[in-house]
Write a protein that holds these residues in place. Structure first.
Motif, PDB file in Angstrom:
ATOM      1  N   TYR A   1       0.717  -1.092  -0.039  1.00  0.00           N
ATOM      2  CA  TYR A   1      -0.080  -0.150   0.023  1.00  0.00           C
ATOM      3  C   TYR A   1       0.790   1.272  -0.100  1.00  0.00           C
ATOM      4  O   TYR A   1       0.180   2.349   0.024  1.00  0.00           O
ATOM      5  CB  TYR A   1      -0.852   0.121   1.081  1.00  0.00           C
ATOM      6  CG  TYR A   1      -0.260  -0.218   2.492  1.00  0.00           C
ATOM      7  CD1 TYR A   1       0.324   0.876   3.113  1.00  0.00           C
ATOM      8  CD2 TYR A   1      -0.479  -1.629   2.714  1.00  0.00           C
ATOM      9  CE1 TYR A   1       0.924   0.470   4.533  1.00  0.00           C
ATOM     10  CE2 TYR A   1       0.217  -1.883   4.185  1.00  0.00           C
ATOM     11  CZ  TYR A   1       0.686  -0.860   4.975  1.00  0.00           C
ATOM     12  OH  TYR A   1       1.474  -1.289   6.271  1.00  0.00           O
ATOM     13  N   THR A   2       1.993   1.189  -0.208  1.00  0.00           N
ATOM     14  CA  THR A   2       2.975   2.283  -0.199  1.00  0.00           C
ATOM     15  C   THR A   2       2.821   2.895  -1.509  1.00  0.00           C
ATOM     16  O   THR A   2       2.887   2.420  -2.754  1.00  0.00           O
ATOM     17  CB  THR A   2       4.592   1.882  -0.098  1.00  0.00           C
ATOM     18  OG1 THR A   2       4.589   1.095   0.913  1.00  0.00           O
ATOM     19  CG2 THR A   2       5.485   3.062  -0.201  1.00  0.00           C
TER      20      THR A   2
ATOM     21  N   GLY B   1       1.777  10.039  -5.465  1.00  0.00           N
ATOM     22  CA  GLY B   1       0.424   9.596  -5.822  1.00  0.00           C
ATOM     23  C   GLY B   1       0.215   8.269  -6.786  1.00  0.00           C
ATOM     24  O   GLY B   1      -0.893   7.740  -6.500  1.00  0.00           O
ATOM     25  N   ALA B   2       1.272   7.443  -6.768  1.00  0.00           N
ATOM     26  CA  ALA B   2       1.278   6.292  -7.413  1.00  0.00           C
ATOM     27  C   ALA B   2       1.881   5.064  -6.739  1.00  0.00           C
ATOM     28  O   ALA B   2       2.842   5.240  -5.975  1.00  0.00           O
ATOM     29  CB  ALA B   2       2.213   6.308  -8.811  1.00  0.00           C
ATOM     30  N   PRO B   3       1.135   3.723  -6.740  1.00  0.00           N
ATOM     31  CA  PRO B   3       1.863   2.729  -6.034  1.00  0.00           C
ATOM     32  C   PRO B   3       3.395   2.619  -6.489  1.00  0.00           C
ATOM     33  O   PRO B   3       3.642   2.662  -7.737  1.00  0.00           O
ATOM     34  CB  PRO B   3       0.809   1.751  -6.406  1.00  0.00           C
ATOM     35  CG  PRO B   3      -0.216   2.101  -7.191  1.00  0.00           C
ATOM     36  CD  PRO B   3       0.103   3.414  -7.647  1.00  0.00           C
ATOM     37  N   ILE B   4       3.925   1.831  -5.469  1.00  0.00           N
ATOM     38  CA  ILE B   4       5.419   1.798  -5.461  1.00  0.00           C
ATOM     39  C   ILE B   4       5.539   0.481  -6.476  1.00  0.00           C
ATOM     40  O   ILE B   4       4.675  -0.392  -5.974  1.00  0.00           O
ATOM     41  CB  ILE B   4       6.185   1.710  -4.165  1.00  0.00           C
ATOM     42  CG1 ILE B   4       6.097   3.019  -3.781  1.00  0.00           C
ATOM     43  CG2 ILE B   4       7.548   1.053  -4.433  1.00  0.00           C
ATOM     44  CD1 ILE B   4       7.098   3.954  -4.270  1.00  0.00           C
TER      45      ILE B   4
ATOM     46  N   SER C   1       2.851   2.802  24.629  1.00  0.00           N
ATOM     47  CA  SER C   1       1.616   2.043  25.046  1.00  0.00           C
ATOM     48  C   SER C   1       0.406   2.735  24.264  1.00  0.00           C
ATOM     49  O   SER C   1       0.660   3.810  23.868  1.00  0.00           O
ATOM     50  CB  SER C   1       1.690   2.442  26.557  1.00  0.00           C
ATOM     51  OG  SER C   1       1.593   3.614  26.889  1.00  0.00           O
ATOM     52  N   ALA C   2      -0.655   2.097  24.355  1.00  0.00           N
ATOM     53  CA  ALA C   2      -2.043   2.821  23.793  1.00  0.00           C
ATOM     54  C   ALA C   2      -2.401   3.663  24.589  1.00  0.00           C
ATOM     55  O   ALA C   2      -2.336   3.643  26.050  1.00  0.00           O
ATOM     56  CB  ALA C   2      -2.678   1.483  23.617  1.00  0.00           C
ATOM     57  N   PRO C   3      -3.235   4.470  24.122  1.00  0.00           N
ATOM     58  CA  PRO C   3      -3.434   4.853  22.972  1.00  0.00           C
ATOM     59  C   PRO C   3      -2.413   5.590  22.233  1.00  0.00           C
ATOM     60  O   PRO C   3      -1.650   6.470  23.002  1.00  0.00           O
ATOM     61  CB  PRO C   3      -4.612   6.040  22.838  1.00  0.00           C
ATOM     62  CG  PRO C   3      -4.712   6.710  24.270  1.00  0.00           C
ATOM     63  CD  PRO C   3      -3.877   5.492  25.066  1.00  0.00           C
ATOM     64  N   LEU C   4      -2.088   5.313  20.920  1.00  0.00           N
ATOM     65  CA  LEU C   4      -1.106   6.146  20.277  1.00  0.00           C
ATOM     66  C   LEU C   4      -1.664   7.466  19.628  1.00  0.00           C
ATOM     67  O   LEU C   4      -2.820   7.432  18.957  1.00  0.00           O
ATOM     68  CB  LEU C   4      -0.458   5.165  19.373  1.00  0.00           C
ATOM     69  CG  LEU C   4       0.362   4.034  19.912  1.00  0.00           C
ATOM     70  CD1 LEU C   4       0.810   3.148  18.563  1.00  0.00           C
ATOM     71  CD2 LEU C   4       1.687   4.580  20.741  1.00  0.00           C
ATOM     72  N   ALA C   5      -0.850   8.566  19.666  1.00  0.00           N
ATOM     73  CA  ALA C   5      -1.349   9.847  18.920  1.00  0.00           C
ATOM     74  C   ALA C   5      -1.221   9.241  17.495  1.00  0.00           C
ATOM     75  O   ALA C   5      -0.241   8.607  16.904  1.00  0.00           O
ATOM     76  CB  ALA C   5      -0.296  10.821  19.151  1.00  0.00           C
ATOM     77  N   THR C   6      -2.080   9.727  16.617  1.00  0.00           N
ATOM     78  CA  THR C   6      -2.367   9.109  15.210  1.00  0.00           C
ATOM     79  C   THR C   6      -2.597  10.416  14.555  1.00  0.00           C
ATOM     80  O   THR C   6      -3.201  11.330  14.718  1.00  0.00           O
ATOM     81  CB  THR C   6      -3.424   8.488  15.002  1.00  0.00           C
ATOM     82  OG1 THR C   6      -3.371   7.218  15.949  1.00  0.00           O
ATOM     83  CG2 THR C   6      -3.672   7.849  13.540  1.00  0.00           C
ATOM     84  N   SER C   7      -1.871  10.572  13.354  1.00  0.00           N
ATOM     85  CA  SER C   7      -1.938  11.426  12.319  1.00  0.00           C
ATOM     86  C   SER C   7      -2.414  10.880  10.933  1.00  0.00           C
ATOM     87  O   SER C   7      -1.736   9.910  10.659  1.00  0.00           O
ATOM     88  CB  SER C   7      -0.924  12.515  12.155  1.00  0.00           C
ATOM     89  OG  SER C   7      -0.466  13.027  13.331  1.00  0.00           O
ATOM     90  N   PHE C   8      -3.136  11.572  10.044  1.00  0.00           N
ATOM     91  CA  PHE C   8      -3.618  11.142   8.832  1.00  0.00           C
ATOM     92  C   PHE C   8      -3.041  12.022   7.766  1.00  0.00           C
ATOM     93  O   PHE C   8      -2.774  13.045   7.909  1.00  0.00           O
ATOM     94  CB  PHE C   8      -5.014  10.953   8.607  1.00  0.00           C
ATOM     95  CG  PHE C   8      -5.531   9.758   9.397  1.00  0.00           C
ATOM     96  CD1 PHE C   8      -5.691   8.558   9.163  1.00  0.00           C
ATOM     97  CD2 PHE C   8      -6.091  10.071  10.737  1.00  0.00           C
ATOM     98  CE1 PHE C   8      -6.269   7.634   9.978  1.00  0.00           C
ATOM     99  CE2 PHE C   8      -6.740   9.247  11.592  1.00  0.00           C
ATOM    100  CZ  PHE C   8      -6.715   7.917  11.122  1.00  0.00           C
ATOM    101  N   PHE C   9      -2.436  11.634   6.638  1.00  0.00           N
ATOM    102  CA  PHE C   9      -1.960  12.178   5.747  1.00  0.00           C
ATOM    103  C   PHE C   9      -2.464  12.076   4.583  1.00  0.00           C
ATOM    104  O   PHE C   9      -2.899  10.858   4.136  1.00  0.00           O
ATOM    105  CB  PHE C   9      -0.321  12.062   5.469  1.00  0.00           C
ATOM    106  CG  PHE C   9       0.449  12.498   6.726  1.00  0.00           C
ATOM    107  CD1 PHE C   9       0.811  13.580   6.901  1.00  0.00           C
ATOM    108  CD2 PHE C   9       0.635  11.333   7.709  1.00  0.00           C
ATOM    109  CE1 PHE C   9       1.809  13.779   8.210  1.00  0.00           C
ATOM    110  CE2 PHE C   9       1.499  11.445   8.977  1.00  0.00           C
ATOM    111  CZ  PHE C   9       1.718  12.816   9.114  1.00  0.00           C
ATOM    112  N   ASN C  10      -2.700  13.028   3.769  1.00  0.00           N
ATOM    113  CA  ASN C  10      -3.591  12.884   2.318  1.00  0.00           C
ATOM    114  C   ASN C  10      -2.392  12.675   1.309  1.00  0.00           C
ATOM    115  O   ASN C  10      -1.293  13.054   1.295  1.00  0.00           O
ATOM    116  CB  ASN C  10      -4.043  14.098   1.743  1.00  0.00           C
ATOM    117  CG  ASN C  10      -5.622  14.568   2.722  1.00  0.00           C
ATOM    118  OD1 ASN C  10      -6.005  13.308   3.117  1.00  0.00           O
ATOM    119  ND2 ASN C  10      -5.816  15.539   3.001  1.00  0.00           N
TER     120      ASN C  10
END
Length: 82
Positions: free
Chosen positions: A11-12, A16-19, A73-82
């Motif tokens: 899924y990398t 914008g294109a798959p590797i 440890s949980a919960p982990l801080a999460t970021s989403f990238f476009n």
């Protein structure tokens, strides 16, 4: 530069294109499936990662997410990238 045990997940994306995967010893890296990179066995048998001292899966997370450093440890801080 010599590359060894170089993997890319299915899924990398880059620009914008798959590797397009190559081999574990080239710059593109061998393909690692999502099920593989969510499995402790893959990291220990393929990459030799240390799950006794350095890495772990959060409780009930193996098969659902990637491993984290043992001190995390949980919960982990999460970021989403476009």
């Amino acid at each position: 530069m010599t590359l060894e045990n170089n993997y890319v997940t299915e899924y990398t994306v880059r620009n914008g294109a798959p590797i397009q995967a190559g081999e574990a010893n080239d710059e593109r890296g061998a393909l690692a499936r999502k099920t593989q990179v969510r499995s402790k066995d893959w990291y220990t048998s393929t990459l030799g990662w240390d799950f006794d001292n350095v890495w772990k899966f959060l409780p009930n997370a193996e098969g659902k997410m990637l491993p984290v450093l043992a001190w995390m440890s949980a919960p982990l801080a999460t970021s989403f990238f476009n």
